[in-house]
Design a protein around this motif. Sequence first.
Motif, PDB file in Angstrom:
ATOM      1  N   ARG A  17       0.837  -1.208   0.000  1.00 28.29           N
ATOM      2  CA  ARG A  17       0.000   0.000   0.000  1.00 28.29           C
ATOM      3  C   ARG A  17       0.865   1.248   0.000  1.00 28.29           C
ATOM      4  O   ARG A  17       0.551   2.243  -0.651  1.00 28.29           O
ATOM      5  CB  ARG A  17      -0.945   0.002   1.195  1.00 28.29           C
ATOM      6  CG  ARG A  17      -2.030  -1.040   1.139  1.00 28.29           C
ATOM      7  CD  ARG A  17      -3.066  -0.861   2.226  1.00 28.29           C
ATOM      8  NE  ARG A  17      -3.959   0.233   1.914  1.00 28.29           N
ATOM      9  CZ  ARG A  17      -5.290   0.160   2.000  1.00 28.29           C
ATOM     10  NH1 ARG A  17      -5.876  -0.950   2.393  1.00 28.29           N
ATOM     11  NH2 ARG A  17      -6.035   1.202   1.703  1.00 28.29           N
ATOM     12  N   GLN A  18       1.972   1.192   0.742  1.00 26.96           N
ATOM     13  CA  GLN A  18       2.876   2.334   0.763  1.00 26.96           C
ATOM     14  C   GLN A  18       3.508   2.548  -0.604  1.00 26.96           C
ATOM     15  O   GLN A  18       3.670   3.684  -1.060  1.00 26.96           O
ATOM     16  CB  GLN A  18       3.958   2.139   1.819  1.00 26.96           C
ATOM     17  CG  GLN A  18       4.947   3.293   1.936  1.00 26.96           C
ATOM     18  CD  GLN A  18       4.288   4.611   2.291  1.00 26.96           C
ATOM     19  OE1 GLN A  18       3.243   4.652   2.939  1.00 26.96           O
ATOM     20  NE2 GLN A  18       4.890   5.710   1.865  1.00 26.96           N
ATOM     21  N   ARG A  21       0.965   4.141  -2.733  1.00 29.14           N
ATOM     22  CA  ARG A  21       0.759   5.522  -2.286  1.00 29.14           C
ATOM     23  C   ARG A  21       1.856   6.447  -2.822  1.00 29.14           C
ATOM     24  O   ARG A  21       1.582   7.563  -3.258  1.00 29.14           O
ATOM     25  CB  ARG A  21       0.720   5.563  -0.759  1.00 29.14           C
ATOM     26  CG  ARG A  21       0.326   6.911  -0.172  1.00 29.14           C
ATOM     27  CD  ARG A  21       0.300   6.850   1.349  1.00 29.14           C
ATOM     28  NE  ARG A  21      -0.695   5.896   1.818  1.00 29.14           N
ATOM     29  CZ  ARG A  21      -0.396   4.782   2.487  1.00 29.14           C
ATOM     30  NH1 ARG A  21       0.862   4.458   2.761  1.00 29.14           N
ATOM     31  NH2 ARG A  21      -1.359   3.972   2.886  1.00 29.14           N
ATOM     32  N   GLU A  22       3.079   5.967  -2.792  1.00 29.88           N
ATOM     33  CA  GLU A  22       4.169   6.795  -3.284  1.00 29.88           C
ATOM     34  C   GLU A  22       4.131   6.944  -4.804  1.00 29.88           C
ATOM     35  O   GLU A  22       4.550   7.966  -5.342  1.00 29.88           O
ATOM     36  CB  GLU A  22       5.516   6.230  -2.828  1.00 29.88           C
ATOM     37  CG  GLU A  22       5.731   6.346  -1.321  1.00 29.88           C
ATOM     38  CD  GLU A  22       7.175   6.158  -0.919  1.00 29.88           C
ATOM     39  OE1 GLU A  22       8.076   6.501  -1.718  1.00 29.88           O
ATOM     40  OE2 GLU A  22       7.409   5.665   0.205  1.00 29.88           O
ATOM     41  N   LEU A  24       1.223   6.898  -6.683  1.00 28.49           N
ATOM     42  CA  LEU A  24       0.032   7.630  -7.108  1.00 28.49           C
ATOM     43  C   LEU A  24      -0.270   8.856  -6.267  1.00 28.49           C
ATOM     44  O   LEU A  24      -1.090   9.690  -6.661  1.00 28.49           O
ATOM     45  CB  LEU A  24      -1.191   6.703  -7.071  1.00 28.49           C
ATOM     46  CG  LEU A  24      -1.136   5.421  -7.900  1.00 28.49           C
ATOM     47  CD1 LEU A  24      -2.403   4.611  -7.679  1.00 28.49           C
ATOM     48  CD2 LEU A  24      -0.937   5.739  -9.371  1.00 28.49           C
ATOM     49  N   GLY A  25       0.352   8.954  -5.093  1.00 29.09           N
ATOM     50  CA  GLY A  25       0.011  10.032  -4.170  1.00 29.09           C
ATOM     51  C   GLY A  25      -1.174   9.702  -3.295  1.00 29.09           C
ATOM     52  O   GLY A  25      -1.595  10.511  -2.458  1.00 29.09           O
ATOM     53  N   THR A  26      -1.732   8.520  -3.447  1.00 30.69           N
ATOM     54  CA  THR A  26      -2.886   8.063  -2.678  1.00 30.69           C
ATOM     55  C   THR A  26      -2.954   6.546  -2.775  1.00 30.69           C
ATOM     56  O   THR A  26      -2.387   5.959  -3.704  1.00 30.69           O
ATOM     57  CB  THR A  26      -4.203   8.669  -3.213  1.00 30.69           C
ATOM     58  OG1 THR A  26      -5.325   8.148  -2.486  1.00 30.69           O
ATOM     59  CG2 THR A  26      -4.384   8.326  -4.688  1.00 30.69           C
ATOM     60  N   ASP A  27      -3.643   5.920  -1.812  1.00 25.80           N
ATOM     61  CA  ASP A  27      -3.868   4.475  -1.930  1.00 25.80           C
ATOM     62  C   ASP A  27      -5.355   4.163  -2.079  1.00 25.80           C
ATOM     63  O   ASP A  27      -5.799   3.059  -1.810  1.00 25.80           O
ATOM     64  CB  ASP A  27      -3.274   3.726  -0.737  1.00 25.80           C
ATOM     65  CG  ASP A  27      -3.962   4.045   0.583  1.00 25.80           C
ATOM     66  OD1 ASP A  27      -4.835   4.945   0.600  1.00 25.80           O
ATOM     67  OD2 ASP A  27      -3.629   3.406   1.595  1.00 25.80           O
ATOM     68  N   ARG A  28      -6.117   5.158  -2.537  1.00 24.50           N
ATOM     69  CA  ARG A  28      -7.559   4.933  -2.694  1.00 24.50           C
ATOM     70  C   ARG A  28      -7.865   3.879  -3.742  1.00 24.50           C
ATOM     71  O   ARG A  28      -8.939   3.272  -3.729  1.00 24.50           O
ATOM     72  CB  ARG A  28      -8.260   6.253  -3.055  1.00 24.50           C
ATOM     73  CG  ARG A  28      -8.373   7.225  -1.894  1.00 24.50           C
ATOM     74  CD  ARG A  28      -9.108   8.487  -2.286  1.00 24.50           C
ATOM     75  NE  ARG A  28      -8.367   9.231  -3.313  1.00 24.50           N
ATOM     76  CZ  ARG A  28      -8.801  10.363  -3.870  1.00 24.50           C
ATOM     77  NH1 ARG A  28      -9.993  10.855  -3.528  1.00 24.50           N
ATOM     78  NH2 ARG A  28      -8.065  10.985  -4.780  1.00 24.50           N
ATOM     79  N   TRP A  30      -6.352   1.116  -3.939  1.00 21.27           N
ATOM     80  CA  TRP A  30      -5.842  -0.149  -3.435  1.00 21.27           C
ATOM     81  C   TRP A  30      -6.727  -1.350  -3.781  1.00 21.27           C
ATOM     82  O   TRP A  30      -6.205  -2.401  -4.192  1.00 21.27           O
ATOM     83  CB  TRP A  30      -5.624  -0.076  -1.925  1.00 21.27           C
ATOM     84  CG  TRP A  30      -5.277  -1.398  -1.325  1.00 21.27           C
ATOM     85  CD1 TRP A  30      -6.065  -2.210  -0.555  1.00 21.27           C
ATOM     86  CD2 TRP A  30      -4.034  -2.108  -1.485  1.00 21.27           C
ATOM     87  NE1 TRP A  30      -5.412  -3.357  -0.216  1.00 21.27           N
ATOM     88  CE2 TRP A  30      -4.164  -3.321  -0.773  1.00 21.27           C
ATOM     89  CE3 TRP A  30      -2.849  -1.823  -2.148  1.00 21.27           C
ATOM     90  CZ2 TRP A  30      -3.126  -4.254  -0.719  1.00 21.27           C
ATOM     91  CZ3 TRP A  30      -1.821  -2.753  -2.102  1.00 21.27           C
ATOM     92  CH2 TRP A  30      -1.968  -3.952  -1.390  1.00 21.27           C
TER      93      TRP A  30
END
Length: 231
Positions: A17-18, A21-22, A24-28, A30
Amino acid sequence: MCLDVDDTLLDSQRAARQGLRELLGTDRAWPVWERTTDDYYARYVNDELDFDVMCVERTKAFFAAFGEQIDDAEATRRENLRMAAMQRSWGLFDDARPCLDWMRDSGLRLAVVTNAPSAYQRKKIAAVGLADTFDVLVISGEVGVAKPDPRIFHTACDALGLRPDEVAHVGDRLDTDAQGATRAGLHGIWLNRDQRAPEDAGVPAITSLHELPELLVGDLAALPAVPELIR
């Protein structure tokens, strides 16, 4: 004692997930990444795709789900960014080291049984400080079969010098780990961290590795051959 690695000892989901996140700038996104990974990783495990090819094709499929078509070169660039961020986030669950130390102190021989490419998984095990923890590493990319195929479990038992009924295996996947090991003649244990249904899984279940010692010296000790596991 045999153990799975990802999401059993190592918090792979948090790291993944991290990484997303890095990237895309988000993990929405996921849930989409997780579904895509399940699909493409199954194709890798079934020898339909090479691991590196799988990573690129998965990334292309993920972005295609949002209407963006990217070529192999761009997918490789994005996957490399995501992978580097994920690897920086690799870490053990808090209950992993105490449980492993207890098993070692109890005289148990330990084996890893994991579905993954060889170099990648060995790098991961070393990165979280477990390189010298196990007596045996059984990695699908090295032995040519993957869980839940009984042969991968029997390979681990043979390497430990034990019969399947003298060995327990714990992992986070009910079908792949716990039930697969049980079908292979081992004592399968489901690590149900999220307390997901079904409650009656047909195998012993724990919600944390903190519970494993009590299970090994308690409930499982009443089963045939298991007392020989505990010195």
